[in-house]
Each structure stands twice: as C-alpha cells, then as structure tokens.
Design a protein around this motif. Sequence first.
Motif, PDB file in Angstrom:
ATOM      1  N   CYS A  38      -4.660 -16.302 -24.406  1.00  0.00           N
ATOM      2  CA  CYS A  38      -3.453 -17.074 -24.123  1.00  0.00           C
ATOM      3  C   CYS A  38      -2.218 -16.359 -24.678  1.00  0.00           C
ATOM      4  CB  CYS A  38      -3.582 -18.479 -24.719  1.00  0.00           C
ATOM      5  SG  CYS A  38      -2.280 -19.609 -24.214  1.00  0.00           S
ATOM      6  N   ALA A  53       5.251 -18.167 -15.803  1.00  0.00           N
ATOM      7  CA  ALA A  53       4.756 -19.339 -16.530  1.00  0.00           C
ATOM      8  C   ALA A  53       3.279 -19.152 -16.831  1.00  0.00           C
ATOM      9  CB  ALA A  53       4.962 -20.613 -15.701  1.00  0.00           C
ATOM     10  N   PRO A  59       0.348 -21.812 -17.423  1.00  0.00           N
ATOM     11  CA  PRO A  59      -0.205 -23.163 -17.574  1.00  0.00           C
ATOM     12  C   PRO A  59      -1.551 -23.123 -18.301  1.00  0.00           C
ATOM     13  CG  PRO A  59       0.373 -22.661 -15.279  1.00  0.00           C
ATOM     14  CD  PRO A  59       0.359 -21.373 -16.020  1.00  0.00           C
ATOM     15  N   SER A 109       5.521 -21.402 -12.167  1.00  0.00           N
ATOM     16  CA  SER A 109       5.815 -22.625 -12.911  1.00  0.00           C
ATOM     17  C   SER A 109       4.520 -23.352 -13.188  1.00  0.00           C
ATOM     18  CB  SER A 109       6.767 -23.533 -12.118  1.00  0.00           C
ATOM     19  OG  SER A 109       6.113 -24.040 -10.967  1.00  0.00           O
ATOM     20  N   ARG A 110       4.550 -24.246 -14.166  1.00  0.00           N
ATOM     21  CA  ARG A 110       3.338 -24.985 -14.535  1.00  0.00           C
ATOM     22  C   ARG A 110       2.911 -25.942 -13.425  1.00  0.00           C
ATOM     23  NH1 ARG A 110       4.795 -30.014 -18.633  1.00  0.00           N
ATOM     24  NH2 ARG A 110       6.048 -31.167 -17.126  1.00  0.00           N
ATOM     25  N   ALA A 113      -0.011 -25.386 -11.098  1.00  0.00           N
ATOM     26  CA  ALA A 113      -1.397 -25.595 -11.555  1.00  0.00           C
ATOM     27  C   ALA A 113      -1.974 -26.907 -11.044  1.00  0.00           C
ATOM     28  CB  ALA A 113      -1.454 -25.560 -13.080  1.00  0.00           C
ATOM     29  N   ILE A 126      -2.205 -30.862 -18.601  1.00  0.00           N
ATOM     30  CA  ILE A 126      -1.600 -29.565 -18.274  1.00  0.00           C
ATOM     31  C   ILE A 126      -0.336 -29.388 -19.118  1.00  0.00           C
ATOM     32  CG2 ILE A 126      -0.690 -28.085 -16.449  1.00  0.00           C
ATOM     33  CD1 ILE A 126      -2.160 -29.819 -14.419  1.00  0.00           C
ATOM     34  N   GLY A 141       2.467 -26.021 -20.105  1.00  0.00           N
ATOM     35  CA  GLY A 141       2.776 -24.673 -19.672  1.00  0.00           C
ATOM     36  C   GLY A 141       3.846 -24.008 -20.511  1.00  0.00           C
ATOM     37  N   TYR A 142       3.678 -22.715 -20.679  1.00  0.00           N
ATOM     38  CA  TYR A 142       4.724 -21.886 -21.281  1.00  0.00           C
ATOM     39  C   TYR A 142       5.734 -21.554 -20.202  1.00  0.00           C
ATOM     40  CZ  TYR A 142       7.047 -17.652 -22.931  1.00  0.00           C
ATOM     41  OH  TYR A 142       7.986 -16.734 -23.275  1.00  0.00           O
ATOM     42  N   LEU A 167       0.448 -24.966 -27.068  1.00  0.00           N
ATOM     43  CA  LEU A 167       0.099 -25.254 -25.672  1.00  0.00           C
ATOM     44  C   LEU A 167      -1.211 -26.031 -25.576  1.00  0.00           C
ATOM     45  CD1 LEU A 167       1.036 -21.967 -23.772  1.00  0.00           C
ATOM     46  CD2 LEU A 167       2.178 -24.174 -23.672  1.00  0.00           C
TER      47      LEU A 167
END
Length: 916
Positions: A494, A507, A509, A568-569, A572, A602, A604-605, A615
């Motif tokens: 991660c 991103a 997720p 983007s998250r 996901a 979920i 996300g970064y 996270l």
Amino acid sequence: MPLPAAVPSLHSLHRRLLPLAWGLAAVIGLILAFTWGALQVQVALAGFLNGESIWSKAQKQAVIDLGNYAASGDPADLAAFRKNYDILRIDRWTRDRVTAGDYDRVAVAGALARVNTMQSAVPNVIFMLDHFASAPYMKQALAAWRATDRPVDELDIIARTLEQAHARGAMDRARIARAQARIRALNEDIEPQAKVFSQEVAHGAVWMGRVLYSTIFGATCLATLLWLWMARRVLAGMRRTEERYRLLFDRAADAIVMVDEKGGHILDANRKALEWIGCDMQELVGTPFAGLFEHGLPRGEGITQGVLRRGDGRSRPVETQSSLVAWGARQVRQAIVRDISERISLEQERRIAAEALASIAEGVIIADAQRRVLSVNAAHVAITGISLQDMQGRRFDETRRLADGTSLPSSVWDTLAAGGNWLGEVHSQRADGSVYPELLSISVIRDAEDRVQHYVAVFTNISTTKANQRRLEHLATHDPLTGLANRAEFERQCALAIAAADRGHGAVPVLFIDLDAFKVVNDSYSHAVGDRLLVHVAERISRGLGEHDVAGRIGGDEFTLLVGRLASREQASTLAQRLLAVLGEPMKVGDYEVALSASIGIAGYPLDGSDPVTLIANADAAMYAAKTQERNTYRFYSPMMQADARKRLALAAELRQALARGEFRLVYQPSVDLRNGKVVAVEALLRWRHPARGEVSPAEFIPMAERLGLIRHVDEWVLQAVARQMRQWDEEGLPPVRVAVNISAGSYGAPHFVEDVRRWLVAEQVAPQRLLLEITEGAILRLGDEMERTMNALHALGVGVAIDDFGTGYSSMAYLKLPAIAFLKIDQSFVAGLPGSAHDAAIVEAMLALSKRLGLCAIAEGIETEAQHEFLLRAGCTEGQGYLYARALEVPEIERMLRPNQRPGTARLRLVPPAH
C-alpha cells in the motif's frame, strides 16, 4: 526452600520492567501532548479576544472620526476614519476568506499582522476559523460579527458621500445633522452585535476549557488504567517465570545438586540426581557431596570431570560445573552434573570419522596447486553424477559459476593465497547438464615453505535449503492459510502504491472486506470447515485482479484489497459490486454448501488518508457502517464513521469501569405455571445504567464485553449477585423459587467455573437445585468436549441447565442427552406466530413432544396474548414467561409479587405467588 536458580537475574528483571517504564513515559507524553493542545486552543481564543478588542476600538473610533468629518470637513478626520475602517475591512476579509476555505495562508497571516493581532495567536486563529467555524459559541459569534457588515459598509458609503459634498461645498447644518444622526443610528446597530460577539467568544473560551479539561482527564485515566493493566501482566509473568524455573530445575536433563560451601554437605537436588544416585531426598540431604564420587571432587570454580557412584555399585563418567550463589545469607555451590558417557563415545567416533572423510555426506574435492582434481569422495559422485575418472585432470572450478553466470572471480584465489578460506554460493553443473545451487567452501593445504600444495573444496547441495528459504520468505509476508498478503506485506504494498499515485496524481482505493455471520459457520460446521471456506473466499477475491492489485488477509474473516492505477476512489465501486456478487454465490465446502455475504468499506488516497494504516483503519470504519446499516453492501468512508468508531471505543472503556463503579443491576422476569398462573421461577436479566448515557441496551454492551474478554467477569458478578439476592429472599421469608441466569460460553469453558459456582452457593447457603443456568445451542457447539465435562460436573453439583432459544441455532441433538440439561426454552420467534401460523404451531408441538419424551421441562418465551397462552397450554406446555404476565421487574416489584399475601388484579389469568 526456594532455589537460587529459580530466581530471575537482575538483567532479566530489568528487561521485564522496561515495558512498564516505556508505558509510564507514554502516559506522561500523552498528558503533555493534550496539555499542549489545550494551551494552543486557549492561545487561539486569546487571539480572538484580542482581535475583537482591536476591532471594537477601531469601529468606535471610525464612528467618532466620521461624525467629526461630517461637521468639520477636515481631511485629517476623514483620513483617521479611513485608517480605522481599513482595520474593519481587513478583519472582515480575513474572516470571509478563511471560513470559505479558499485562502492563501501567508496573505491571511499578513493581513492579521497588519491589524495588530497578537502574533503568537495568528496561526491558531486561522486554524479555529478554518475548522471550528460551526463549533458551539463560535458559530453564534461569527453570526453576530457578520451582522455588522452592512452597517460598516454603510459608514463607508456615508464617508464617500460626505467627501463629495464637502468638495462641492454643499454641506449645510441640516445635512450635517442628518448625516450625524444616521452615523449614530448605525453605531447603535453595530454595538449590540459587537457585545454579542465578545460574549460568545468568552463563553466559547469557558466551554472549550471545560472540554479540554475533560479530554485531558479522561485520557489520563484511560492511560493510567492501561499502564496498571500492563503492570499486572508483567508481574504475573514474573511469577510464572519463577514457577517455570523451578519446574525446569526438577525436570532438567542434568543432575543439579545444591551444596553448602562451608560444610560441603548436600542441601537440595533435582529428580535426575536422585535417579542417578539411586536414593530418595531424605537419604541424600546432609551427606557429603564429595562422597558421591569415586576419587572425590576437586573444589573450585569451573568444570571438572570425575566418576559418579551409583546406588547399585555401577558408575558413570560425569562432568561437573559448579558456581557459587547466594542462598539468603548462606554461600551455596550449585553443581550441575552432566553425564558424559555419550560424549566420550562420540570423541572416539570422531577420531574414526576423521579417517573416513571420504564417506561424509558433503562432497569433497582435493585438487593440486593448479586446481586440477586429484580425488573426490562418494558424495561428490552422488550429488553431481560426475565420476573421478571424468574429473581427473580438470579444474574443479570449470563446472562452477556465480549466480550471474560468470566464473569464480580472481578475488577468491587472492583470498586463499593470503591465507584465508572462501565460502560462498555458486551454481554447479551436473553430469546431465542441469544446474543446482551449491554452498562451496575452499581451503588451502600448504607445504613447509608455505606454498600452496592442495586445494580442498567441500560443497553441499542447497536446493532444498533455498526452496525452504523461499518458502519462509513467502510465509513471512503471506497468510499461511489463504496465501494472500499478510498485514505487514499489505501495508508495504500500500505504501508503494501511495508513492506511485503521488507521483502520477492518481488514487489508491483500499477495500476492507468482512464476511457477514462467519462466526455462525464456525459454530455450526467447525473451525476446519470455516478455514476451508476462507480459502474459497480468498480464491474468489483474487480472481480477476489486475497487475497492480493486491489482496490480503489481516485476521479472522477480514480481507483487504488494494486497487492500483485508478483516477479516483469512486471507481472502486464497480469492483466492490462484483465482489459482493461473487462472494454471495454459494460455496461448496466438502459435504456442505455454504451461502455467505460480505460487507465492504472503501477508503482512498489522498481523500481519506495519506498512509496505509490510516487507509486501512478508515476502510474498516466504512465496512463497519455497511455491516451495521444493511450488510451485503459497500460504503465509502466519511469522517462521521470515524466518530462512530471513537464512540464504540469510548463505550468499551466505560464498560471496563462499569463493574468497579457499580453501574450494573439485575431485574427479574417471572416464569409462571400456565395451568394456574402461579409464579414458579424468575429469570435474572442484566441491566446497565450509565451515569451519562442512561440505560444501555444489553444488545449493545454484551457483545462488546465478549469481544473485550470481560464477559467472564460480568458472568461472575451476575452469579454472585443472584446468590446474594436468593439468600436475602430466604432471610425475608419469601418462597424459594428457582432463579435462571444466562451464562456465556466463555464462562462454561473456564477451568474453575463449576467450582466457583459451588463456592458462591455455599457462601450464601443456597441450594444448588434452585439455580438454573441458561446457555444457547451455538455456545454448546463452540465448547465441544469441554461442554460435556462441564455438564457432568454441574449435574453432580445439582445445578440444572436450560437450552436457551431452542431451535434457532445450528446444533446436534446429541447434547440433549447430557445429564445436567433439564429445560428447553422455546424461542419467542416461534411463539410469536401462534396460533395463526401453521408452521410455528407444528414446530412448537414437535419441540414439546421431544421434551416430553426426553423428560425435559419446556418453557415458552415471549408469550404476549391469551391466545398464545391457551394454545401452549393445550399443546402440553406447562411453564412460560412473557409480557402477558409481567415484564422484567425491579427487585422491590418482584418481591411484592412473590409475597404470599399479595394478590394481583382481576385479569382472567392471575399471577399467583408461589407457595412455601
């Protein structure tokens, strides 16, 4: 008499107490951190009060200057007004930019500095405006401030109008009077709002001080309790270590004898010493230690050898290592006597083995000074398949290469020439052309003139070792059951993904997957089936993953999934939907077909965290929200979820203190004879009255007590409280009714549970037959063989057991044959549909028939209507409880019901107190 060897060393003591020191340092650091945070908040509030004072002075002076300018037209008065108005304008601009969230911190800080705001408070003021604009008192203060914007703007408009009028010479007394009247009116509008702002900021400071004090106090209490718990664990560990050292002394493979240094007589010995000498402890203690040896034992420290006499006249060669130790005020010599019969034999064998080098398992090559092979042993032929005839005359390094395929470098031979040995890994070629990894050691035999005469190469095939190393490396980073990445490896992957996303502005997720009701599978089918099911789940999660995706298992039925290369998250969500569909399909596990669902969170970064731990924690919080709200769904993380998690943590901390604070109490629900309404028993039910939250539902705190490992302490408190209550009722002359208590599976499985129950009953002089313990079917399955032993012990004691919520769990009927089980409680889910539901009626009648054939008493739960009562009575049920008769009652109310002279109302089904 304690044994010196059983006392841990000072170094060991320091090492054990080191965690306590670190824990204390952490507690102090936590308190200092919270205190520093409180100081910063107070500095921010002081900055607000300082700014409000400057603003108020500027506003008042601006009104005065503008009034003077209206009358005099003096440009100096207008300039003074403009100077003070700029302060108001800058403060307003700063407020609006920061609260809007779109601001340049340097520009805002510079603006605040220009209006003489206290410099040390500027960062904190900006932080408060940015993050706490909606906080209590702050919101009202800002509203009052904004209410002055319109009057302040109008002052500026009046100033420009007056400036133009004076420039034209159009001012007269009437116009001046009107302007000054309007200025006073605006000032009267502004001053009340300014006072409200000052008051709200002051109130906010007081409120914040209380909040911060409470936070610091609570954190200090929690940290102190954790430290005390750690200290208890460490001290308990020290006690266990002492016991283990004593056990090791008695079970040591060598004989250990404690000898008085002054008198030379034996003080103590372990079992091995008694076995070798052939006498018991009474005969051995007090005899001279030197008399145990054929030629006496030399005194002094160190290792000596001798021959130990045996009781049957035989002897054995031994090695004695002795050292002086302090046994209280007495100097004692601790002698460790080791049988060296085997060592002597080994030394003889070693001499023989030195002559048989050619037969060792490692391959051996002897070469001349030019590295040409002269001889090899049998192991060489077995490992490489190359005979001596094929190798003679060839250099032994011709068939060996480094891992990159190059020949052995000259540094190898330089090291050997300098007088050293060389050891390393190489790749060696077999006779069939295949290559295998080899650990090669090369040494040199020199002649009298120190010239190289021979090379001796010893090698081992390390194919198995390398394979084991790779397997251990895999096990260190992967879950041994499912083969997925473990927590450490997942966090590492991660972190790498976050770094890559940071460079590519992408991103990362993280999906946190938790199986719904997986505990039921373990309870119903066994943990072996549960483990096989987890393997199937891991395979389904891993199916279809991309090159940059990583799946992990971080514990129990909790899985994580890292999705790489997304913008983007929210992208996901498609994967989450696919996982829910895949995991929802039935899985074949041996003879069982298991259907499961999952809850997914979920995070996300960079939106929800900037590091792996955050996270994963936030994805876990989102998963908990999904499981709590709906199950078989997914949720994206939001900050409110973390607040819910903190609330659960707070409840857990308060639950630990509830017993000590006496916040638990018992209420009692009567169980009646359906034939005549007589109260025949009561069920004790646990309640928690929290001092701040009020009544906390058992459905909320009981599962948490189980997760925290506190449920056994809660069960102990309930059983002791029930025993005391029964004794009190006996002393008051109330009928000796049966009292039922719900007990967790963990308590049933405790080693001393039955003995504790017996002790509490004896202490309160209560007959065991009056106590009924309730347990669910699922708990019986979890305990396995331990349950049968507990049931037999309870039956011998005379305590009965009831199967609670019968028919709702996954169970085997075999447990109904256990001797202590005397009651079956029909769950209210079956009673609720009576008499209208044919299925519920059939199930209840079957349960009643089964209990009758087995000689068990059936108790119906949740009876709420007379129709249910009549049906159960006709079906053969003689005992029940429910709201039709009474809810759970406090002690005074249940006592009034139990008194023989009490008579309930005129309902058709009357509650009759039990007879003596």
